[in-house]
Design a protein around this motif. Structure first.
Motif, PDB file in Angstrom:
ATOM      1  N   LEU A   1      55.283  44.753  46.545  1.00 52.93           N
ATOM      2  CA  LEU A   1      54.823  43.882  45.476  1.00 52.93           C
ATOM      3  C   LEU A   1      55.895  43.753  44.402  1.00 52.93           C
ATOM      4  N   ASP A   2      55.925  42.620  43.728  1.00 55.01           N
ATOM      5  CA  ASP A   2      56.725  42.538  42.511  1.00 55.01           C
ATOM      6  C   ASP A   2      55.807  42.787  41.315  1.00 55.01           C
ATOM      7  N   ARG A   3      56.403  42.888  40.120  1.00 49.89           N
ATOM      8  CA  ARG A   3      55.596  43.233  38.942  1.00 49.89           C
ATOM      9  C   ARG A   3      54.526  42.175  38.666  1.00 49.89           C
ATOM     10  N   ALA A   4      54.865  40.911  38.829  1.00 49.75           N
ATOM     11  CA  ALA A   4      53.892  39.852  38.556  1.00 49.75           C
ATOM     12  C   ALA A   4      52.679  39.989  39.468  1.00 49.75           C
ATOM     13  N   GLN A   5      52.895  40.277  40.748  1.00 48.99           N
ATOM     14  CA  GLN A   5      51.773  40.457  41.666  1.00 48.99           C
ATOM     15  C   GLN A   5      50.925  41.661  41.251  1.00 48.99           C
ATOM     16  N   ALA A   6      51.598  42.755  40.877  1.00 48.55           N
ATOM     17  CA  ALA A   6      50.869  43.960  40.472  1.00 48.55           C
ATOM     18  C   ALA A   6      50.057  43.699  39.206  1.00 48.55           C
ATOM     19  N   ARG A   7      50.656  42.996  38.237  1.00 44.74           N
ATOM     20  CA  ARG A   7      49.928  42.691  37.001  1.00 44.74           C
ATOM     21  C   ARG A   7      48.691  41.847  37.292  1.00 44.74           C
ATOM     22  N   ARG A   8      48.840  40.867  38.145  1.00 38.72           N
ATOM     23  CA  ARG A   8      47.717  39.972  38.432  1.00 38.72           C
ATOM     24  C   ARG A   8      46.593  40.714  39.151  1.00 38.72           C
ATOM     25  N   ILE A   9      46.960  41.636  40.016  1.00 33.56           N
ATOM     26  CA  ILE A   9      45.941  42.471  40.652  1.00 33.56           C
ATOM     27  C   ILE A   9      45.187  43.270  39.589  1.00 33.56           C
ATOM     28  N   ALA A  10      45.930  43.855  38.642  1.00 30.77           N
ATOM     29  CA  ALA A  10      45.307  44.665  37.590  1.00 30.77           C
ATOM     30  C   ALA A  10      44.409  43.822  36.687  1.00 30.77           C
ATOM     31  N   VAL A  11      44.874  42.644  36.303  1.00 30.89           N
ATOM     32  CA  VAL A  11      44.099  41.781  35.404  1.00 30.89           C
ATOM     33  C   VAL A  11      42.836  41.281  36.095  1.00 30.89           C
ATOM     34  N   ARG A  12      42.954  40.864  37.357  1.00 32.01           N
ATOM     35  CA  ARG A  12      41.775  40.394  38.086  1.00 32.01           C
ATOM     36  C   ARG A  12      40.756  41.519  38.256  1.00 32.01           C
ATOM     37  N   ALA A  13      41.240  42.712  38.592  1.00 30.99           N
ATOM     38  CA  ALA A  13      40.325  43.833  38.808  1.00 30.99           C
ATOM     39  C   ALA A  13      39.531  44.161  37.562  1.00 30.99           C
ATOM     40  N   GLN A  14      40.147  43.953  36.406  1.00 27.74           N
ATOM     41  CA  GLN A  14      39.473  44.239  35.142  1.00 27.74           C
ATOM     42  C   GLN A  14      38.689  43.043  34.591  1.00 27.74           C
ATOM     43  N   LEU A  15      38.509  42.017  35.419  1.00 25.55           N
ATOM     44  CA  LEU A  15      37.693  40.847  35.076  1.00 25.55           C
ATOM     45  C   LEU A  15      38.217  40.119  33.846  1.00 25.55           C
ATOM     46  N   LEU A  16      39.556  40.082  33.720  1.00 24.54           N
ATOM     47  CA  LEU A  16      40.185  39.413  32.578  1.00 24.54           C
ATOM     48  C   LEU A  16      40.915  38.140  32.999  1.00 24.54           C
ATOM     49  N   ALA A  17      40.734  37.734  34.245  1.00 26.16           N
ATOM     50  CA  ALA A  17      41.252  36.453  34.708  1.00 26.16           C
ATOM     51  C   ALA A  17      40.157  35.399  34.553  1.00 26.16           C
ATOM     52  N   ALA A  18      40.500  34.154  34.837  1.00 23.50           N
ATOM     53  CA  ALA A  18      39.511  33.082  34.817  1.00 23.50           C
ATOM     54  C   ALA A  18      38.945  32.912  36.234  1.00 23.50           C
ATOM     55  N   PRO A  19      37.680  32.502  36.351  1.00 20.57           N
ATOM     56  CA  PRO A  19      36.721  32.279  35.277  1.00 20.57           C
ATOM     57  C   PRO A  19      36.109  33.597  34.811  1.00 20.57           C
ATOM     58  N   ARG A  20      35.455  33.567  33.659  1.00 21.83           N
ATOM     59  CA  ARG A  20      34.807  34.768  33.144  1.00 21.83           C
ATOM     60  C   ARG A  20      33.607  35.150  34.011  1.00 21.83           C
ATOM     61  N   PRO A  21      33.297  36.436  34.088  1.00 16.69           N
ATOM     62  CA  PRO A  21      32.009  36.830  34.667  1.00 16.69           C
ATOM     63  C   PRO A  21      30.876  36.384  33.738  1.00 16.69           C
ATOM     64  N   THR A  22      29.667  36.435  34.229  1.00 18.14           N
ATOM     65  CA  THR A  22      28.537  35.920  33.442  1.00 18.14           C
ATOM     66  C   THR A  22      27.426  36.938  33.225  1.00 18.14           C
ATOM     67  N   ASP A  23      27.576  38.152  33.755  1.00 19.39           N
ATOM     68  CA  ASP A  23      26.473  39.112  33.726  1.00 19.39           C
ATOM     69  C   ASP A  23      26.983  40.492  33.332  1.00 19.39           C
ATOM     70  N   LEU A  24      26.331  41.128  32.360  1.00 19.97           N
ATOM     71  CA  LEU A  24      26.768  42.430  31.851  1.00 19.97           C
ATOM     72  C   LEU A  24      26.759  43.496  32.941  1.00 19.97           C
ATOM     73  N   LEU A  25      25.711  43.559  33.741  1.00 19.81           N
ATOM     74  CA  LEU A  25      25.639  44.600  34.764  1.00 19.81           C
ATOM     75  C   LEU A  25      26.749  44.438  35.789  1.00 19.81           C
ATOM     76  N   THR A  26      27.057  43.198  36.151  1.00 20.82           N
ATOM     77  CA  THR A  26      28.170  42.941  37.062  1.00 20.82           C
ATOM     78  C   THR A  26      29.477  43.459  36.481  1.00 20.82           C
ATOM     79  N   VAL A  27      29.684  43.261  35.184  1.00 19.05           N
ATOM     80  CA  VAL A  27      30.898  43.723  34.519  1.00 19.05           C
ATOM     81  C   VAL A  27      31.007  45.241  34.592  1.00 19.05           C
ATOM     82  N   VAL A  28      29.954  45.952  34.199  1.00 17.96           N
ATOM     83  CA  VAL A  28      30.035  47.417  34.155  1.00 17.96           C
ATOM     84  C   VAL A  28      30.141  47.994  35.559  1.00 17.96           C
ATOM     85  N   ARG A  29      29.480  47.380  36.523  1.00 18.61           N
ATOM     86  CA  ARG A  29      29.618  47.863  37.903  1.00 18.61           C
ATOM     87  C   ARG A  29      31.061  47.745  38.383  1.00 18.61           C
ATOM     88  N   GLN A  30      31.732  46.646  38.046  1.00 15.79           N
ATOM     89  CA  GLN A  30      33.115  46.489  38.478  1.00 15.79           C
ATOM     90  C   GLN A  30      34.052  47.415  37.710  1.00 15.79           C
TER      91      GLN A  30
END
Length: 361
Positions: free
Chosen positions: A5-34
């Motif tokens: 991986l390059d750094r950009a790929q690693a960063r995007r994996i990290a951001v997506r995993a933390q639900l900080l990419a678009a689109p936003r999640p819509t449910d609190l329980l889904t957020v805490v479970r992830q």
């Protein structure tokens, strides 16, 4: 197979995993479970950290009463060791609770105070939930410490009993925890996952929440930052060492957005990982003298797409009804698009807090 991986790929994996990419999640329980956890911290220079973390994901559709309802009424979440966790994960902690304590000093104190322990459990069983100040101190042997816990016997017993799984946090009154017997907070019949299996599953859950992490990491307070042998090995171009990556996160599309983060947000919590992946420097400066601060008392990291680009020094003044922006620190020069996106987020934050923005230029 070791993933390259390059750094950009690693960063995007990290951001997506933390639900900080678009689109936003819509449910609190889904957020805490992830995320697997949301840290509780009493500092509310802008808003309590748990609420800020949820707002960063859900936006202004999130209200703090949603978190209270999930914890205190629906019981879909629970509080343990200053972390909000999904009740689905309770079984991963029960075996460790059953074996606690693992230090002889703690065992000795509990043995010396068995009647005190019974008094606390009996009182909570009859009249709980209660605040710690409502529980009499009937200890036989005071808790000795050179720190602030010295002779704080009720608080210490409550902390021990929650770690043993005998009591639980039933809710909060302001910042104070309300305690009750565990059977009135935790659901009945939760299967106990054996200790070693639970550790492996928690490592896997942590890796899914982080996307990419070190197998072994520098110790940090609270939740570990390492994931053992969960996932699959990966190397990141320009970053030494071997990482572990969630295989389901590989090759996923990425659409970024702008977000203001709590200093306790899991994306920035591990400062070594933060420097490795994002080449971003951050220190929480609330413990520093004012004259020694570079970015502010409770500076909010700014995420834009897959980069951390700056910090916002802001304070919520509820008496005056303002969100005062003291400074927007640009780690890299902002483009007009980034400037506009940060301004929009600050106005959204102020609106969510029912405050007016002040000081934003």
């Amino acid at each position: 197979m070791v993933h390259q991986l390059d750094r950009a790929q690693a960063r995007r994996i990290a951001v997506r995993a933390q639900l900080l990419a678009a689109p936003r999640p819509t449910d609190l329980l889904t957020v805490v479970r992830q995320l697997t956890l949301v840290q509780i911290d009493p500092t509310a220079a802008v808003a309590p950290s748990a609420d800020l973390v949820c707002w960063s994901r859900l936006g202004s559709s999130y209200r703090p009463e949603h978190l209270r309802q999930a914890l205190e009424e629906d019981r879909t979440l629970f509080e343990h060791k200053a972390m909000v966790r999904p009740m689905d994960d309770l079984g991963l902690f029960l075996a460790a609770m059953a074996q606690w304590p693992d230090h002889e000093r703690h065992r000795e104190w509990l043995r010396a105070n068995e009647s005190f322990r019974r008094d606390v459990l009996d009182l909570l069983g009859r009249t709980g939930p209660l605040l710690s100040r409502d529980i009499p101190d009937t200890c036989a042997a005071p808790w000795p410490s050179s720190g602030w816990t010295n002779n704080r016997n009720v608080t210490q017993m409550l902390e021990f009993l929650v770690l043993r799984g005998e009591i639980a946090v039933a809710g909060r009154q302001g910042r104070q925890r309300r305690w009750d017997v565990a059977e009135r907070v935790y659901p009945a019949g939760v299967p106990v996952v054996p200790l070693e299996q639970a550790r492996r599953l928690r490592d896997e859950r942590r890796l899914r929440a982080l996307g990419i992490a070190r197998e072994r990491a520098t110790a940090v307070p609270g939740e570990p930052a390492e994931v053992g042998d969960a996932g699959e090995p990966a190397v990141i171009e320009g970053v030494p060492g071997v990482w572990r990556v969630d295989p389901e996160a590989l090759g996923q599309p990425f659409a970024g957005r702008t977000a203001l983060l709590s200093p306790f947000d899991r994306l920035v919590h591990d400062r070594v990982r933060l420097a490795d992946l994002f080449e971003y420097e951050y220190v929480l400066e609330m413990y520093k003298p004012k004259a020694s601060r570079r970015w502010g008392y409770f500076a909010l990291p700014i995420l834009h797409d897959d980069r951390l680009v700056g910090k916002v020094d802001a304070t919520a003044d509820r008496r005056r009804g303002t969100l005062t922006v003291h400074a927007v620190h640009e780690d890299v020069p902002f483009t007009p698009a980034v400037t506009g996106a940060v301004r929009d987020e600050l106005h959204d934050l102020a609106s969510w807090l029912s405050l007016a923005v002040e000081g934003l230029r």
